[in-house]
Design an enzyme around this catalytic site. Sequence first.
Site, PDB file in Angstrom:
ATOM      1  N   GLU A  35      42.928  56.380  14.686  1.00 45.81           N
ATOM      2  CA  GLU A  35      42.060  56.975  15.073  1.00 45.81           C
ATOM      3  C   GLU A  35      41.971  58.211  13.648  1.00 45.81           C
ATOM      4  O   GLU A  35      43.250  59.411  14.300  1.00 45.81           O
ATOM      5  CB  GLU A  35      41.503  57.272  16.328  1.00 45.81           C
ATOM      6  CG  GLU A  35      40.524  58.589  16.553  1.00 45.81           C
ATOM      7  CD  GLU A  35      40.544  59.114  17.619  1.00 45.81           C
ATOM      8  OE1 GLU A  35      40.888  59.002  18.961  1.00 45.81           O
ATOM      9  OE2 GLU A  35      40.771  60.655  17.570  1.00 45.81           O
ATOM     10  N   ARG A  37      46.208  62.709   9.768  1.00 48.42           N
ATOM     11  CA  ARG A  37      46.457  61.212   9.813  1.00 48.42           C
ATOM     12  C   ARG A  37      45.247  60.658   8.268  1.00 48.42           C
ATOM     13  O   ARG A  37      45.866  59.796   8.232  1.00 48.42           O
ATOM     14  CB  ARG A  37      45.631  61.136  11.654  1.00 48.42           C
ATOM     15  CG  ARG A  37      46.624  61.555  12.488  1.00 48.42           C
ATOM     16  CD  ARG A  37      45.762  60.449  13.394  1.00 48.42           C
ATOM     17  NE  ARG A  37      46.640  60.912  15.129  1.00 48.42           N
ATOM     18  CZ  ARG A  37      46.039  60.120  15.979  1.00 48.42           C
ATOM     19  NH1 ARG A  37      44.818  59.760  16.395  1.00 48.42           N
ATOM     20  NH2 ARG A  37      46.354  60.457  17.176  1.00 48.42           N
ATOM     21  N   ARG A  89      48.658  70.590  21.093  1.00 46.56           N
ATOM     22  CA  ARG A  89      48.742  69.170  21.940  1.00 46.56           C
ATOM     23  C   ARG A  89      50.159  69.108  22.816  1.00 46.56           C
ATOM     24  O   ARG A  89      50.664  68.545  21.839  1.00 46.56           O
ATOM     25  CB  ARG A  89      48.008  68.450  21.370  1.00 46.56           C
ATOM     26  CG  ARG A  89      46.466  68.245  20.591  1.00 46.56           C
ATOM     27  CD  ARG A  89      45.156  68.094  21.213  1.00 46.56           C
ATOM     28  NE  ARG A  89      43.653  68.421  20.762  1.00 46.56           N
ATOM     29  CZ  ARG A  89      42.574  67.779  20.377  1.00 46.56           C
ATOM     30  NH1 ARG A  89      43.061  66.021  20.485  1.00 46.56           N
ATOM     31  NH2 ARG A  89      41.770  68.108  20.102  1.00 46.56           N
ATOM     32  N   SER A 146      37.292  62.548  15.385  1.00 46.26           N
ATOM     33  CA  SER A 146      35.947  62.542  16.460  1.00 46.26           C
ATOM     34  C   SER A 146      35.665  63.538  16.297  1.00 46.26           C
ATOM     35  O   SER A 146      35.495  64.566  15.188  1.00 46.26           O
ATOM     36  CB  SER A 146      36.802  62.630  17.306  1.00 46.26           C
ATOM     37  OG  SER A 146      37.905  61.704  18.382  1.00 46.26           O
ATOM     38  N   GLU A 177      51.139  66.928  24.208  1.00 50.59           N
ATOM     39  CA  GLU A 177      51.418  65.226  24.465  1.00 50.59           C
ATOM     40  C   GLU A 177      52.943  64.541  24.649  1.00 50.59           C
ATOM     41  O   GLU A 177      53.684  65.287  24.362  1.00 50.59           O
ATOM     42  CB  GLU A 177      51.147  64.618  22.983  1.00 50.59           C
ATOM     43  CG  GLU A 177      50.066  64.962  22.241  1.00 50.59           C
ATOM     44  CD  GLU A 177      48.467  64.256  22.255  1.00 50.59           C
ATOM     45  OE1 GLU A 177      48.728  63.568  22.863  1.00 50.59           O
ATOM     46  OE2 GLU A 177      47.480  64.318  21.830  1.00 50.59           O
ATOM     47  N   ARG A 223      51.975  58.359  16.239  1.00 50.55           N
ATOM     48  CA  ARG A 223      50.613  58.995  15.015  1.00 50.55           C
ATOM     49  C   ARG A 223      50.632  59.993  15.904  1.00 50.55           C
ATOM     50  O   ARG A 223      48.889  60.829  15.448  1.00 50.55           O
ATOM     51  CB  ARG A 223      49.804  57.887  15.350  1.00 50.55           C
ATOM     52  CG  ARG A 223      49.669  57.595  16.442  1.00 50.55           C
ATOM     53  CD  ARG A 223      48.402  56.035  16.501  1.00 50.55           C
ATOM     54  NE  ARG A 223      47.517  56.184  17.978  1.00 50.55           N
ATOM     55  CZ  ARG A 223      48.257  55.654  19.031  1.00 50.55           C
ATOM     56  NH1 ARG A 223      49.904  55.183  18.838  1.00 50.55           N
ATOM     57  NH2 ARG A 223      48.018  55.218  20.040  1.00 50.55           N
ATOM     58  N   HIS A 224      51.578  60.940  17.116  1.00 43.27           N
ATOM     59  CA  HIS A 224      51.114  61.947  17.570  1.00 43.27           C
ATOM     60  C   HIS A 224      52.240  63.095  16.828  1.00 43.27           C
ATOM     61  O   HIS A 224      52.990  62.551  16.667  1.00 43.27           O
ATOM     62  CB  HIS A 224      51.276  62.096  19.115  1.00 43.27           C
ATOM     63  CG  HIS A 224      49.575  61.670  19.857  1.00 43.27           C
ATOM     64  ND1 HIS A 224      49.954  59.785  19.928  1.00 43.27           N
ATOM     65  CD2 HIS A 224      48.616  61.502  20.161  1.00 43.27           C
ATOM     66  CE1 HIS A 224      49.488  59.226  19.955  1.00 43.27           C
ATOM     67  NE2 HIS A 224      48.118  60.118  20.070  1.00 43.27           N
TER      68      HIS A 224
HETATM   69  P1  ATP Z   1      41.149  61.175  22.498  1.00 40.31           P
HETATM   70  O1  ATP Z   1      41.845  62.141  22.630  1.00 40.31           O
HETATM   71  O2  ATP Z   1      39.676  61.291  21.803  1.00 40.31           O
HETATM   72  O3  ATP Z   1      41.070  59.851  21.605  1.00 40.31           O
HETATM   73  P2  ATP Z   1      43.554  61.450  20.010  1.00 40.31           P
HETATM   74  O4  ATP Z   1      43.591  61.406  18.635  1.00 40.31           O
HETATM   75  O5  ATP Z   1      44.769  62.225  20.691  1.00 40.31           O
HETATM   76  O6  ATP Z   1      41.945  61.468  20.357  1.00 40.31           O
HETATM   77  P3  ATP Z   1      44.612  59.360  20.313  1.00 40.31           P
HETATM   78  O7  ATP Z   1      45.691  59.468  20.831  1.00 40.31           O
HETATM   79  O8  ATP Z   1      44.814  58.400  18.717  1.00 40.31           O
HETATM   80  O9  ATP Z   1      43.515  59.884  20.429  1.00 40.31           O
HETATM   81  O10 ATP Z   1      44.561  57.583  21.114  1.00 40.31           O
HETATM   82  C1  ATP Z   1      44.050  56.912  21.014  1.00 40.31           C
HETATM   83  C2  ATP Z   1      44.520  55.509  21.935  1.00 40.31           C
HETATM   84  O11 ATP Z   1      45.563  55.642  22.263  1.00 40.31           O
HETATM   85  C3  ATP Z   1      43.982  56.464  23.834  1.00 40.31           C
HETATM   86  O12 ATP Z   1      42.240  55.449  24.292  1.00 40.31           O
HETATM   87  C4  ATP Z   1      45.472  55.890  24.477  1.00 40.31           C
HETATM   88  O13 ATP Z   1      44.816  55.953  25.175  1.00 40.31           O
HETATM   89  C5  ATP Z   1      46.134  55.411  23.518  1.00 40.31           C
HETATM   90  N1  ATP Z   1      47.146  56.270  23.606  1.00 40.31           N
HETATM   91  C6  ATP Z   1      47.850  56.999  23.029  1.00 40.31           C
HETATM   92  N2  ATP Z   1      48.903  57.336  23.392  1.00 40.31           N
HETATM   93  C7  ATP Z   1      49.347  56.559  23.845  1.00 40.31           C
HETATM   94  C8  ATP Z   1      50.508  56.448  23.804  1.00 40.31           C
HETATM   95  N3  ATP Z   1      51.373  56.957  23.828  1.00 40.31           N
HETATM   96  N4  ATP Z   1      51.526  54.442  23.945  1.00 40.31           N
HETATM   97  C9  ATP Z   1      50.232  54.088  24.343  1.00 40.31           C
HETATM   98  N5  ATP Z   1      49.125  54.219  23.789  1.00 40.31           N
HETATM   99  C10 ATP Z   1      48.430  55.711  23.826  1.00 40.31           C
HETATM  100  P1  AMO Z   2      40.056  64.598  18.840  1.00 43.37           P
HETATM  101  O1  AMO Z   2      41.166  64.885  20.085  1.00 43.37           O
HETATM  102  O2  AMO Z   2      39.626  63.778  18.928  1.00 43.37           O
HETATM  103  O3  AMO Z   2      38.551  65.908  19.087  1.00 43.37           O
HETATM  104  O4  AMO Z   2      41.023  65.103  17.994  1.00 43.37           O
HETATM  105  C1  AMO Z   2      40.359  64.910  16.344  1.00 43.37           C
HETATM  106  C2  AMO Z   2      41.416  64.257  15.380  1.00 43.37           C
HETATM  107  O5  AMO Z   2      43.108  65.039  15.313  1.00 43.37           O
HETATM  108  C3  AMO Z   2      43.503  64.715  15.262  1.00 43.37           C
HETATM  109  N1  AMO Z   2      44.679  64.948  16.289  1.00 43.37           N
HETATM  110  C4  AMO Z   2      45.865  64.571  16.263  1.00 43.37           C
HETATM  111  N2  AMO Z   2      46.937  63.847  15.332  1.00 43.37           N
HETATM  112  C5  AMO Z   2      48.287  63.972  16.198  1.00 43.37           C
HETATM  113  N3  AMO Z   2      48.498  64.469  16.390  1.00 43.37           N
HETATM  114  C6  AMO Z   2      47.730  64.883  17.937  1.00 43.37           C
HETATM  115  N4  AMO Z   2      48.352  64.624  19.093  1.00 43.37           N
HETATM  116  C7  AMO Z   2      46.884  64.902  17.607  1.00 43.37           C
HETATM  117  N5  AMO Z   2      45.596  65.157  18.318  1.00 43.37           N
HETATM  118  C8  AMO Z   2      43.970  64.766  18.106  1.00 43.37           C
HETATM  119  C9  AMO Z   2      43.024  63.451  14.947  1.00 43.37           C
HETATM  120  C10 AMO Z   2      42.065  63.578  15.962  1.00 43.37           C
HETATM  121  O6  AMO Z   2      41.096  62.671  15.639  1.00 43.37           O
HETATM  122  N6  AMO Z   2      37.105  68.354  19.488  1.00 43.37           N
HETATM  123  C11 AMO Z   2      37.205  67.340  19.412  1.00 43.37           C
HETATM  124  C12 AMO Z   2      36.293  66.992  17.825  1.00 43.37           C
HETATM  125  C13 AMO Z   2      35.004  67.183  17.562  1.00 43.37           C
HETATM  126  O7  AMO Z   2      34.271  66.569  18.221  1.00 43.37           O
HETATM  127  O8  AMO Z   2      34.305  67.919  15.938  1.00 43.37           O
HETATM  128  C14 AMO Z   2      38.730  67.217  18.857  1.00 43.37           C
HETATM  129  O9  AMO Z   2      39.000  67.747  19.352  1.00 43.37           O
HETATM  130  O10 AMO Z   2      42.957  62.430  14.090  1.00 43.37           O
END
Ligand code: ATP
Ligand code: AMO
Length: 432
Positions: free
Chosen positions: A355, A406, A214, A358, A216, A222-223
């Site tokens: 989180e 995570r 990703r 998903s 990001e 947490r990313h």
């Molecule tokens: P998904 O994209 O399906 O929500 P994810 O694991 O990437 O999966 P997160 O990135 O944990 O989700 O996002 C959770 C929430 O945190 C999101 O609603 C996003 O708006 C917020 N978020 C993500 N990155 C940041 C950041 N760098 N700073 C502040 N908030 C963030």
């Molecule tokens: P999603 O985008 O929410 O869903 O990703 C699923 C889980 O993967 C982990 N994750 C991450 N952890 C750390 N850093 C990141 N950049 C990152 N991106 C994702 C999280 C998140 O909850 N296709 C759907 C899944 C599905 O519906 O089956 C998906 O990718 O723990």
Amino acid sequence: LRRSHYSKDIDPGMDGEEVTVMGWVHEIRDLGGIIFVLLRDRDGLLQITAPSKKIDEELFKSIRKLKKESVVAFKGKVQESGKAPGGFEVIPSYLRVLSPSKQPLPLDPTEKVKAEIDTRLDARFLDLRKPGVSAIFKIKSRMLHSVRVFLEENDFLEINTPKLVASATEGGTELFPITYFEREAFLGQSPQLYKQMMMATGLDRVYEIAPIFRAEEHDTLRHLNEVISIDIEASFLDHEDVMKILENLVVRVIEDVNEHCSDALETLGRELEVPEIPFERIEYDEAVEMVNSKGVPMKHGEDLPRAAEKALGEIMDGYYFITSWPTAIKPFYVMPDEDEPERSHAFDLMYRDLEISSGAMRVHQHDLLVEKIRRQGLNPESFKSYLEAFEYGMPPHAGWGLGAERFNMTLTGLKNIRETVLFPRDRRRLTP
Ligand code: ATP
Ligand code: AMO
């Protein structure tokens, strides 16, 4: 020269026995007439005690010259001793330095001097010599092992899908573009499309444990840009069914880690309570109200901002689901509720404010899927081979993706996701 025992295999009952031990020089205490060397191997520490009067003079001199973190082999006799850690020590008769260590060290594996995370990650191989760091990876290994055992027991088939892909799955902004001969390609963001296509094959239940990428931009605790995703997909099941599989898996992993990683948990000062199932389920609308009640402004229909996750984390302890997400903010493959199509059969698994997974029941009707792809401003043409799988008999299906790092954070109690990856990839880090 062969190792006869790991440190953990020796006990005071072996008094008088000869052993050959190998490992790193963790610590040397030179008291003049007696030198103590703490030898470290995978499982712990062992004391080598060298009294000048009792051992060969040349041997004593070479022990005195040892440098910390060098790799050595000692031959010697086990001696029961109330004063030594573990109730025994080894009186050496032979020493060989297998690989000397340069000095000074980039960081101190005994942790008397604490290092910053960047220093630690730069010298990760040394950082991993600390019991508190290797413990994380012992737990991660067991976690992945029990995920596999659990899924296999539940009739899931392990698959491998390509990581070099032609299109996005989770929204267009977070892709790493690469050059694939003459064409543009990307690093896979999720096995989403492939695991769904597998449902059209009759294999019925599949899982994959593999890296996802990703792009990001942000730098959070947490990313990461490369993580291990545990993905499942199962036919003839709905969102409720796969939520049950997920909560049972979490419980099973925790039980297994408790049983097999007690030393690692103790090293981390961690006690894991086995959570009760079913996990609490909160509907998205309810979650918004809970967030608002904490004084955090948030509108219905938006994704949970970080402040909202934190607010929920203050109210909710442990694992819980957020269900019935608005259809508009979930990906095209998520099934809308039949009666209220603005709500969907998507869920997130949370641990406090984090989180960790998903998932959803999916759209299995070809025409609805095309329409949903269009509605998200995407071109169905770029999903041609995926969509084809929905035209020749596609069962209803559901699945989820669980982030291994995570999930590991919830087991180890770590706050920085970088600590749960051997060689993390973040915005600034591409080496080691
Ligand atoms: P998904 O994209 O399906 O929500 P994810 O694991 O990437 O999966 P997160 O990135 O944990 O989700 O996002 C959770 C929430 O945190 C999101 O609603 C996003 O708006 C917020 N978020 C993500 N990155 C940041 C950041 N760098 N700073 C502040 N908030 C963030
Ligand atoms: P999603 O985008 O929410 O869903 O990703 C699923 C889980 O993967 C982990 N994750 C991450 N952890 C750390 N850093 C990141 N950049 C990152 N991106 C994702 C999280 C998140 O909850 N296709 C759907 C899944 C599905 O519906 O089956 C998906 O990718 O723990």
